[in-house]
Design an enzyme around this catalytic site. Sequence first.
Site, short mmCIF file in Angstrom:
data_model
loop_
_atom_site.label_atom_id
_atom_site.label_comp_id
_atom_site.label_asym_id
_atom_site.label_seq_id
_atom_site.Cartn_x
_atom_site.Cartn_y
_atom_site.Cartn_z
CB THR A 221 -0.91 0.03 1.25
OG1 THR A 221 -1.60 -1.21 1.33
CG2 THR A 221 -1.90 1.18 1.18
CE LYS B 117 1.49 2.00 4.53
NZ LYS B 117 2.11 0.89 3.81
CE LYS C 39 -5.11 -1.51 1.49
NZ LYS C 39 -5.71 -2.52 2.33
P1 NAD Z 1 6.07 -5.66 7.35
O1 NAD Z 1 6.74 -4.44 7.84
O2 NAD Z 1 5.69 -6.72 8.31
O3 NAD Z 1 7.00 -6.37 6.23
C1 NAD Z 1 7.76 -5.70 5.29
C2 NAD Z 1 8.95 -6.59 4.92
O4 NAD Z 1 9.73 -5.89 3.95
C3 NAD Z 1 9.87 -6.90 6.11
O5 NAD Z 1 10.14 -8.28 6.16
C4 NAD Z 1 11.12 -6.09 5.80
O6 NAD Z 1 12.31 -6.67 6.31
C5 NAD Z 1 11.10 -6.08 4.28
N1 NAD Z 1 11.89 -5.00 3.71
C6 NAD Z 1 11.99 -3.72 4.14
N2 NAD Z 1 12.83 -3.04 3.35
C7 NAD Z 1 13.26 -3.90 2.40
C8 NAD Z 1 14.15 -3.77 1.29
N3 NAD Z 1 14.76 -2.62 1.01
N4 NAD Z 1 14.37 -4.86 0.53
C9 NAD Z 1 13.76 -6.04 0.80
N5 NAD Z 1 12.91 -6.22 1.83
C10 NAD Z 1 12.66 -5.16 2.62
O7 NAD Z 1 4.81 -5.16 6.53
P2 NAD Z 1 3.49 -6.00 6.17
O8 NAD Z 1 2.53 -5.89 7.29
O9 NAD Z 1 3.89 -7.32 5.65
O10 NAD Z 1 2.89 -5.09 5.00
C11 NAD Z 1 3.43 -5.09 3.70
C12 NAD Z 1 2.59 -4.14 2.84
O11 NAD Z 1 1.24 -4.62 2.81
C13 NAD Z 1 2.53 -2.71 3.39
O12 NAD Z 1 2.57 -1.81 2.32
C14 NAD Z 1 1.19 -2.67 4.12
O13 NAD Z 1 0.64 -1.38 4.17
C15 NAD Z 1 0.35 -3.60 3.27
N6 NAD Z 1 -0.75 -4.24 3.99
C16 NAD Z 1 -0.57 -4.73 5.25
C17 NAD Z 1 -1.64 -5.32 5.91
C18 NAD Z 1 -1.50 -5.88 7.31
O14 NAD Z 1 -2.52 -6.18 7.93
N7 NAD Z 1 -0.26 -6.05 7.82
C19 NAD Z 1 -2.89 -5.43 5.27
C20 NAD Z 1 -3.02 -4.96 3.97
C21 NAD Z 1 -1.94 -4.36 3.33
#
Ligand code: NAD
Length: 345
Positions: A143, A294, A219
């Site tokens: 997102t 966010k 979204k």
């Molecule tokens: P998270 O922070 O748990 O995971 C992000 C991952 O990306 C981590 O493992 C981190 O180490 C990795 N990362 C960070 N920088 C990086 C880089 N430069 N190269 C490679 N990997 C890297 O986040 P999440 O909860 O998994 O969410 C991911 C996306 O999905 C976000 O954009 C979030 O807004 C969206 N989202 C999350 C949810 C939720 O409920 N958690 C629901 C819908 C959408």
Amino acid sequence: MKTVCRFAASMSRLALTGNAAARRRCFSSTSAAQATWGFIGLGRMGYPMAKNLRAKLPKEDTLFIQDVNKDAMDAFAAEISETATGKVELAATPRQVAENAETIITALPNPAIVKSVYEFMITPASLTKGQISQPRFFIDASTIDIITSREVSESITSSGQGTFVDAPMSGGVVGAAAGTLTFMIGSPSNSVDRATEALLLMGRKVLHLGEQGAGLAGKLANNYLLALNNVATAEAMNMGIKWGLDPKALAGMINISTGRCWPSEVNNPVPGVIPTSPASRGYEGGFGVALANKDLKLAIKAAEEAGLKLPMGKTAADLYDAVEKDVSCKGKDFSVVYRYLGGKE
Ligand code: NAD
């Protein structure tokens, strides 16, 4: 790169069989029997998504994974090795993923990281001159804001390195683990089938909302509404309870009346009203207050860029900032706004 496990190509396919597998093979350039996939960002969403993807792909396909957190990659590799669901390769950089995989999915935390990971993948602009000559198919499930997403897409298409589809998701961590996510996609119409086939390996529904960027527009509009509904539900429940109403009776009345919404019906912020809600387990799990904030801010920024008035948005964002800073609320499900308001628990 490290190969984690290899299995005979003759082993049975798990989920992609028959026509679906045959159709998907059409865009594989490696061989008729193999396809290469990449997944970057093994976080709370990405890890279970990549797990479902690996489990549903034919075993002889290869999945390249990458995350800055090496522990996440090692844990993923160990788990896949144990469950013997297929080949996984650990990539040291996003570029290695892009060089080796035809279809690449990203699930990253914020716009700056998405931008830098894609820049890393497509620089230098020689992907199609390497081992795989076919343009890459990139799907970003993060997102982020629409402008950054369009910039990333433009840099990929203008350099002739592939197609980029925005596919933000809903369904949370529970949906990611269960493989029941809904994806909202922004994609040129000739890429919708391919994106849909790939995403259905990790979710249940794919909604095509328009050209690239449209998935994020949908979204962000939805999550703006969710953030506001969540605050309004917490305020309404708090006022009713303070006026002496029974919490369950109040929620039951709202949920058959015009105030009904997802925060009142499914994610009610008052502990005990909905036994399965985060509020009923100390606001643990669920949709984190930082993520809600966010998404709200991304929506506000995009609306400002479009010259739109959002009188409620700024007030809600200030409230979420304060909730995030409160030690009793930080890191909890976003329905913890009710606690911040001083609601009876
Ligand atoms: P998270 O922070 O748990 O995971 C992000 C991952 O990306 C981590 O493992 C981190 O180490 C990795 N990362 C960070 N920088 C990086 C880089 N430069 N190269 C490679 N990997 C890297 O986040 P999440 O909860 O998994 O969410 C991911 C996306 O999905 C976000 O954009 C979030 O807004 C969206 N989202 C999350 C949810 C939720 O409920 N958690 C629901 C819908 C959408």
